[in-house]
Design a protein around this motif. Structure first.
Motif, PDB file in Angstrom:
ATOM      1  N   ASP A  11       0.868  -1.174   0.000  1.00  0.00           N
ATOM      2  CA  ASP A  11       0.000   0.000   0.000  1.00  0.00           C
ATOM      3  C   ASP A  11       0.906   1.226   0.000  1.00  0.00           C
ATOM      4  N   LEU A  12       1.005   1.888  -1.131  1.00  0.00           N
ATOM      5  CA  LEU A  12       1.881   3.055  -1.252  1.00  0.00           C
ATOM      6  C   LEU A  12       1.421   4.222  -0.394  1.00  0.00           C
ATOM      7  N   ASN A  17       4.649  -1.061   5.610  1.00  0.00           N
ATOM      8  CA  ASN A  17       4.356  -2.138   4.670  1.00  0.00           C
ATOM      9  C   ASN A  17       5.021  -3.408   5.169  1.00  0.00           C
ATOM     10  N   PRO A  18       4.319  -4.172   6.009  1.00  0.00           N
ATOM     11  CA  PRO A  18       4.927  -5.339   6.644  1.00  0.00           C
ATOM     12  C   PRO A  18       5.272  -6.476   5.689  1.00  0.00           C
ATOM     13  N   PHE A  86       9.438   3.631  -4.437  1.00  0.00           N
ATOM     14  CA  PHE A  86       9.268   2.574  -3.440  1.00  0.00           C
ATOM     15  C   PHE A  86      10.149   1.375  -3.771  1.00  0.00           C
ATOM     16  N   VAL A  87      10.105   0.937  -5.022  1.00  0.00           N
ATOM     17  CA  VAL A  87      10.908  -0.222  -5.439  1.00  0.00           C
ATOM     18  C   VAL A  87      12.396   0.096  -5.297  1.00  0.00           C
ATOM     19  N   LEU A  88      12.796   1.280  -5.703  1.00  0.00           N
ATOM     20  CA  LEU A  88      14.197   1.677  -5.588  1.00  0.00           C
ATOM     21  C   LEU A  88      14.648   1.704  -4.127  1.00  0.00           C
ATOM     22  N   LYS A  89      13.807   2.225  -3.256  1.00  0.00           N
ATOM     23  CA  LYS A  89      14.147   2.330  -1.838  1.00  0.00           C
ATOM     24  C   LYS A  89      14.200   0.968  -1.144  1.00  0.00           C
ATOM     25  N   HIS A  90      13.199   0.138  -1.392  1.00  0.00           N
ATOM     26  CA  HIS A  90      13.064  -1.107  -0.630  1.00  0.00           C
ATOM     27  C   HIS A  90      13.657  -2.349  -1.301  1.00  0.00           C
ATOM     28  N   THR A 154       0.993 -13.839   5.020  1.00  0.00           N
ATOM     29  CA  THR A 154       0.563 -12.541   5.533  1.00  0.00           C
ATOM     30  C   THR A 154       1.473 -12.147   6.682  1.00  0.00           C
ATOM     31  N   SER A 155       1.714 -10.855   6.768  1.00  0.00           N
ATOM     32  CA  SER A 155       2.600 -10.332   7.795  1.00  0.00           C
ATOM     33  C   SER A 155       1.931  -9.142   8.467  1.00  0.00           C
ATOM     34  N   ARG A 156       1.884  -9.181   9.793  1.00  0.00           N
ATOM     35  CA  ARG A 156       1.275  -8.087  10.550  1.00  0.00           C
ATOM     36  C   ARG A 156       2.296  -7.008  10.828  1.00  0.00           C
TER      37      ARG A 156
END
Length: 161
Positions: A11-12, A17-18, A86-90, A154-156
């Motif tokens: 979710d941008l 973003n877990p 987002f992709v570049l950062k993460h 899924t990750s909380r």
């Protein structure tokens, strides 16, 4: 089981973003490629700060687009920029691409996973704990788990103390 493609739904609009870290972890362990997915709500006009008037022939911008189409184009352009950042950062240095679709999140996540042949979907949950929240709002993660044809992790988000 072999993992070749992982779909990471994010979710941008959320600062948390877990799904990111688990997706990176599994991609590194298995050598799988990552597709990072953001679903733009079908009612994207809620992202426009000014009220949007119904399309009228007499309201046109300089390129001939209606003001609403112009605003939607701006939303898509901004979302594309946000996804690229987002992709570049993460996911820097990883085999990862960012894609954006429009629609109902749960349906689109499953549809995109099927279309790209994902072996696993990794997604965060919003960790709603109240029954009424789940009853009235449902859960994208629950729907994806119920309908996906592949593994779903899924990750909380971490709880704040």
């Amino acid at each position: 089981m072999e993992l070749k493609k992982i779909l990471c739904a994010v979710d941008l609009m959320d600062s948390v973003n877990p799904a990111v870290e688990p997706a990176k972890h599994f991609a590194r362990l298995t050598g799988a490629s990552l597709t990072v997915l953001y679903i733009l709500s079908s009612s994207a006009s809620h992202l426009i700060e000014a009220p949007v008037e119904p399309e009228r022939d007499d309201i046109r911008d300089v390129q001939g687009m209606s003001s609403r189409n112009s605003m939607m184009h701006a939303i898509w352009s901004r979302t594309r920029e946000d996804m690229d950042a987002f992709v570049l950062k993460h996911f820097a240095g990883m085999d990862a691409e960012g894609i954006i679709y429009e629609g109902k999140p749960a349906e689109m996540i499953v549809e995109v996973a099927d279309a790209i042949g994902a072996d696993m979907i990794v997604m965060g949950t919003n960790a709603r704990e109240r029954f009424l929240d789940r009853f009235f709002f449902g859960s994208v993660a629950n729907e994806v788990v119920r309908t996906a044809g592949c593994l779903v992790l899924t990750s909380r988000p971490e709880r704040k103390a």
